[in-house]
Write an enzyme that holds these catalytic residues in place. Structure first.
Site, PDB file in Angstrom:
ATOM      1  CB  SER A   1      -1.191  14.594  70.072  1.00 12.36           C
ATOM      2  OG  SER A   1      -1.752  15.727  69.469  1.00 12.36           O
TER       3      SER A   1
ATOM      4  CE  LYS B   1       3.389  13.791  67.039  1.00 13.91           C
ATOM      5  NZ  LYS B   1       2.465  14.230  68.107  1.00 13.91           N
TER       6      LYS B   1
ATOM      7  CB  SER C   1      -0.583  15.591  66.138  1.00 16.92           C
ATOM      8  OG  SER C   1       0.147  15.486  67.351  1.00 16.92           O
TER       9      SER C   1
END
Lengths: 92, 477
Positions: free
Chosen positions: B173, B74, B149
């Site tokens: 997330s 990420k 996310s």
């Protein structure tokens, strides 16, 4: 949330926002605050107990790195520099 | 292919680490322009693969399981020399000056970092629509979100563009995009994975967590990144890890959250959840329907404490030391211009919300009250673990929603986190495992069930997760 209060908050948060944006944010924040206010109805809450307290973890301030070891790498990320220093406008 | 199986092929020399990386890059090339999982594919992938190959050849059967395994990370996890933008304009050109602890661990194990994945700005969102760089699309229906996310990390794995990925959790997330994309996702015990090199959103909740196709893959990644790190003062030593009972003479007891038709839950999800409970029973577990005390308040507690910490953590982005800079008339003008133009809508919303709940006059009513209720939630959940080994509840209240459906209604977006935030607020681990599909408009969309355990019970979650995974496969055949 009223507009004046929101304007003050955005200044405190150092966040430039247009009046138009603030009005729309005000509506959003109102809805969200209304929802999270649910916590107010939980009974038996002793505010003075402050929730779970976290403990600070300390360490000795020792064995520093060579003062210039990371300077240039870090300075490469700074938007404004002068003579191996970060440059900012005057504060006072 | 699973990480274990791939490892065996790499050891036997059926293919090399470079072949494997190349295969992933081909998949990325095929799908990424459509799905937008990766923000950037690194230019040193083959160099990394060659290094990994050396480890494989030198250590042979003793090589770490992750040697040569291609991983996606990420965009808020620092990899030295690479950009880490957090999906934000304010860090668009920021290059990390050190490796995150989790990255160091994986690097030492010989993993290959393929690239950085798209995310909601500063991990604030449940759909990856808040990225400053574009929306990640769900591979099962491209008109729908991938979740967030960590949506980019989920899609990178789902589209075969990596064998596993690191995401980060603050309020679901990792688990929510895992459920939306048919993957397994873990939110570890708070403190099990170092936060060093993870760009902070809400520090008391933030944890790096793995996503992959199977429970075993997620376990391998978790083992790879979980270790004590003195650079993170909330990192903890994992000698408290609980070993699951090996002989199943006494079956694990599972407390399943009671949900009704009137709860506003998507009908397809409710049906899937009931089937999942049956699956757990069929696998031989002792199942009891329960209420989770104070569950109703969890999301409120989360959406008070989290923005409070956001407003404080994001204060560092002022255009002085790094990141985007927009000049103003004076130093205050520099700050407010930089932040005013650098942050997107959701970041602004949460910064202001946090500033509000921490401001004098409201502090006790919101922040302090939320902290006390958080403690009550922790205590009541702790009590539940005296009765049950594991809790089970849906990961998400609905399957992947349409892109744009909730962007103008932040509260509706926040409600996506209704089942996931419990684990974050209580600091306990939770594993989301695919539980089949829900049919929406003729399209089959994946969903998941989550198993939640007490602190350091990851191994118990992997154990029930694997059993559930096997049982589900049987019913699918």
């Amino acid at each position: 949330m009223d507009f004046k209060e929101l304007k003050k908050l955005s200044e405190l948060a150092r966040l430039k926002a247009s009046d138009e944006e603030l009005s729309s944010l005000g509506k959003d924040l109102g809805t969200i605050l209304n929802y999270v206010s649910l916590v107010k109805e939980v009974a038996g809450v002793d505010i003075s107990s402050k929730g779970e307290m976290y403990k600070n973890v300390m360490r000795e301030d020792e064995k520093p790195d060579d003062p210039l070891k990371f300077t240039d790498t870090l300075l490469r990320e700074a938007p404004l520099t002068e003579k191996r220093c970060i440059k900012v406008k005057k504060i006072l | 292919m699973t990480i274990s199986a791939t490892h065996n092929h790499l050891i036997s020399g059926d293919f090399s680490a470079k072949d494997l990386a190349e295969a992933c890059l081909k998949e990325i090339e095929k799908h990424n322009s459509r799905l937008f999982a990766y923000l950037e594919v690194f230019d040193d992938v083959f160099l990394q693969a060659e290094e990994s190959q050396k480890i494989l050849e030198k250590k042979r059967t003793d090589a770490p399981l992750l040697a040569g395994i291609p991983i996606a990370t990420k965009d808020n996890i620092l990899i030295k020399g690479h950009i880490a933008s957090c999906g934000s304009r304010i860090l668009e050109h920021y290059r990390a000056v050190y490796d995150a602890f989790a990255v160091t661990r994986l690097r030492e194990a010989g993993a290959v970092f393929l690239g950085r994945t798209n995310m909601d700005e500063f991990a604030m969102g449940s759909s990856t629509e808040n990225s400053a760089f574009g929306v990640t699309k769900n591979p099962y229906d491209e008109s729908r979100v991938a979740g967030g996310s960590s949506g980019g990390s989920a899609v990178a794995v789902a589209m075969n563009g990596a064998l596993g990925a690191l995401g980060s959790e603050t309020g679901g997330s990792v688990r929510q995009p895992a459920a939306f994309c048919g993957l397994v996702g873990l939110k570890p015990t708070y403190g099990a994975v170092s936060r060093s090199g993870l760009v902070a959103m809400a520090s008391s909740f933030d944890q790096i967590g793995p996503l992959a196709k199977t429970v075993d893959d997620v376990r391998i990644l978790f083992e790879g990144i979980s270790a004590h790190d003195k650079k993170d003062s909330t990192s903890r030593v994992s000698n408290a890890r609980i070993t699951p009972r090996k002989n199943h003479q006494e079956a694990l007891s599972v407390g399943v959250l009671r949900l009704t038709d009137e709860g506003g839950l998507d009908a397809g999800i409710l049906k899937n959840y009931r089937q999942s409970i049956q699956t757990i029973k069929d696998a031989g577990y002792k199942v009891t329907e329960i209420e989770i005390p104070l569950m109703k308040y969890v999301l409120s507690v989360y959406y008070i404490i989290m923005p409070a910490e956001v407003s404080s953590n994001l204060a560092r982005f002022d255009g002085v030391r790094y990141g985007f800079f927009k000049e103003g008339a004076d130093i205050l003008g520099d700050y407010s211009n930089t932040r005013g133009f650098g942050f997107g809508d959701e970041a602004r919303r949460r910064i202001l919300l946090g500033t509000y709940v921490l401001s004098s006059g409201y502090y006790d009513a919101y922040y302090n009250k939320a902290r006390v209720v958080q403690k009550m939630i922790k205590e009541s959940v702790h009590k539940l673990f005296g009765q049950f080994d594991v809790l089970a509840l849906p990961t998400v209240p609905e399957p992947a929603f349409k892109i744009g459906e909730k962007t103008n209604d932040p509260l509706r977006m926040y409600l996506s986190d209704i089942f996931t935030t419990l684990a974050n607020v209580a600091g306990i681990p939770a594993l989301s495992v695919p539980s089949g599909n829900v049919s929406v408009d003729g399209v089959f969309l994946p969903t998941g069930i989550q198993f939640v355990g007490s602190e350091w019970s990851e191994d118990t979650l992997f154990s029930i997760g694997e059993t559930f995974e096997r049982q589900i496969k049987k019913t699918e055949v």
